[in-house]
Design a protein around this motif. Sequence first.
Motif, mmCIF file in Angstrom:
data_model
loop_
_atom_site.group_PDB
_atom_site.id
_atom_site.type_symbol
_atom_site.label_atom_id
_atom_site.label_comp_id
_atom_site.label_asym_id
_atom_site.label_seq_id
_atom_site.Cartn_x
_atom_site.Cartn_y
_atom_site.Cartn_z
ATOM 1 N N ILE A 167 0.833 -1.217 0.000
ATOM 2 C CA ILE A 167 0.000 0.000 0.000
ATOM 3 C C ILE A 167 0.860 1.257 0.000
ATOM 4 N N SER A 168 2.171 1.105 -0.230
ATOM 5 C CA SER A 168 3.076 2.254 -0.098
ATOM 6 C C SER A 168 2.701 3.397 -1.049
ATOM 7 N N LEU A 169 2.202 3.041 -2.230
ATOM 8 C CA LEU A 169 1.853 4.080 -3.203
ATOM 9 C C LEU A 169 0.590 4.841 -2.819
ATOM 10 N N LEU A 170 -0.180 4.282 -1.927
ATOM 11 C CA LEU A 170 -1.419 4.956 -1.499
ATOM 12 C C LEU A 170 -1.262 5.645 -0.136
ATOM 13 N N LYS A 171 -0.069 5.500 0.477
ATOM 14 C CA LYS A 171 0.122 6.010 1.838
ATOM 15 C C LYS A 171 -0.138 7.510 1.962
ATOM 16 N N ARG A 172 0.173 8.259 0.904
ATOM 17 C CA ARG A 172 -0.020 9.713 0.990
ATOM 18 C C ARG A 172 -1.461 10.128 0.723
ATOM 19 N N ASP A 173 -2.196 9.201 0.165
ATOM 20 C CA ASP A 173 -3.582 9.488 -0.172
ATOM 21 C C ASP A 173 -4.473 8.789 0.850
ATOM 22 N N LYS A 174 -4.474 9.349 2.055
ATOM 23 C CA LYS A 174 -5.124 8.659 3.166
ATOM 24 C C LYS A 174 -6.618 8.452 2.941
ATOM 25 N N PHE A 175 -7.206 9.365 2.206
ATOM 26 C CA PHE A 175 -8.639 9.236 1.932
ATOM 27 C C PHE A 175 -8.928 7.930 1.196
ATOM 28 N N ASN A 176 -8.199 7.728 0.096
ATOM 29 C CA ASN A 176 -8.419 6.513 -0.689
ATOM 30 C C ASN A 176 -7.895 5.258 0.002
ATOM 31 N N LEU A 177 -6.793 5.432 0.730
ATOM 32 C CA LEU A 177 -6.252 4.275 1.446
ATOM 33 C C LEU A 177 -7.254 3.779 2.477
ATOM 34 N N ASP A 178 -7.811 4.733 3.198
ATOM 35 C CA ASP A 178 -8.778 4.351 4.227
ATOM 36 C C ASP A 178 -10.006 3.684 3.616
ATOM 37 N N ARG A 179 -10.403 4.220 2.479
ATOM 38 C CA ARG A 179 -11.565 3.647 1.787
ATOM 39 C C ARG A 179 -11.259 2.219 1.318
ATOM 40 N N ALA A 180 -10.060 2.032 0.786
ATOM 41 C CA ALA A 180 -9.650 0.701 0.318
ATOM 42 C C ALA A 180 -9.635 -0.297 1.478
ATOM 43 N N ILE A 181 -9.067 0.147 2.593
ATOM 44 C CA ILE A 181 -8.975 -0.734 3.764
ATOM 45 C C ILE A 181 -10.375 -1.094 4.265
ATOM 46 N N LYS A 182 -11.234 -0.088 4.293
ATOM 47 C CA LYS A 182 -12.609 -0.328 4.738
ATOM 48 C C LYS A 182 -13.274 -1.390 3.862
ATOM 49 N N GLU A 183 -13.066 -1.273 2.562
ATOM 50 C CA GLU A 183 -13.718 -2.219 1.649
ATOM 51 C C GLU A 183 -13.137 -3.624 1.799
ATOM 52 N N LEU A 184 -11.820 -3.695 1.965
ATOM 53 C CA LEU A 184 -11.197 -5.010 2.152
ATOM 54 C C LEU A 184 -11.650 -5.632 3.465
ATOM 55 N N LYS A 185 -11.782 -4.753 4.469
ATOM 56 C CA LYS A 185 -12.234 -5.230 5.772
ATOM 57 C C LYS A 185 -13.661 -5.775 5.699
ATOM 58 N N GLN A 186 -14.457 -5.130 4.880
ATOM 59 C CA GLN A 186 -15.834 -5.593 4.712
ATOM 60 C C GLN A 186 -15.864 -6.992 4.081
ATOM 61 N N VAL A 187 -14.984 -7.198 3.096
ATOM 62 C CA VAL A 187 -14.890 -8.521 2.451
ATOM 63 C C VAL A 187 -14.510 -9.574 3.490
ATOM 64 N N VAL A 188 -13.521 -9.223 4.307
ATOM 65 C CA VAL A 188 -13.024 -10.127 5.330
ATOM 66 C C VAL A 188 -14.133 -10.477 6.331
ATOM 67 N N GLU A 189 -14.957 -9.489 6.649
ATOM 68 C CA GLU A 189 -16.106 -9.769 7.527
ATOM 69 C C GLU A 189 -17.090 -10.701 6.836
ATOM 70 N N ASP A 190 -17.307 -10.458 5.553
ATOM 71 C CA ASP A 190 -18.252 -11.299 4.778
ATOM 72 C C ASP A 190 -17.803 -12.758 4.748
ATOM 73 N N VAL A 191 -16.524 -12.966 4.483
ATOM 74 C CA VAL A 191 -16.062 -14.348 4.268
ATOM 75 C C VAL A 191 -15.491 -14.971 5.543
ATOM 76 N N HIS A 192 -15.505 -14.208 6.640
ATOM 77 C CA HIS A 192 -14.894 -14.659 7.888
ATOM 78 C C HIS A 192 -13.412 -14.939 7.700
ATOM 79 N N GLY A 193 -12.748 -13.977 7.058
ATOM 80 C CA GLY A 193 -11.304 -14.081 6.855
ATOM 81 C C GLY A 193 -10.575 -13.248 7.882
ATOM 82 N N ASP A 194 -9.482 -12.626 7.468
ATOM 83 C CA ASP A 194 -8.697 -11.837 8.412
ATOM 84 C C ASP A 194 -7.901 -10.780 7.641
#
Lengths: 125, 125
Positions: A71-98
Amino acid sequence: MAALKELFKGATKKSISKVDEYVDLDLSDYEEVIENEPAEMYIRIAELNNLNELPDLKKEVYDGNMLLVDISLLKRDKFNLDRAIKELKQVVEDVHGDIAGVGEEQVIVAPMGVRIDRSKIFGGK
Amino acid sequence: MAALKELFKGATKKSISKVDEYVDLDLSDYEEVIENEPAEMYIRIAELNNLNELPDLKKEVYDGNMLLVDISLLKRDKFNLDRAIKELKQVVEDVHGDIAGVGEEQVIVAPMGVRIDRSKIFGGK
């Protein structure tokens, strides 16, 4: 005979060399694929540059694969990074991953049935 | 009611906040363990400092777990690094797993049934 030799090439090449022998290590040297083995899960390496890539990343996790995301290329763009993390986290909740950050620039996203151990087994912090 | 609230805390806390809202990202913020889920496989993070640690690392792979190993501290000691890689590679051959370098300082060691995709799904080289 040629076919037989070919068959064993990968397996014997390395084991013949003496363990104590000095070999200049080339990382690509051990990037060897063991072919023709059925895989239950793939580990995909990705660099996240923008949010357009998210649907494909999410699909991988839904498909039961693991992601190691730079995620190093997105580190300066915290808005999009946070959004990406949120979406990945949602997937992880859906599939019971981590999901967990590794260091400051990587995120592991694990599919169902896979847990990330937060304590380093070796090495501090 | 308190128990119910507790039950949903993890799941709702994030989804309530607006996606468009600016949030300063703290990596530890999404290092959340989903508790009480059975895990078939663990991802262990390790820093390889010396060869004494190898037996424990190898055991993890034999136990069916995945390793993400930081080899940066061994990079200057090519003799031991090469030996470590050889041993890990041997384990991978034993269990029909997989091993690959990620960048210059990390090695993924995968247990049986898991393959590492060599092509980055996003990002060059």
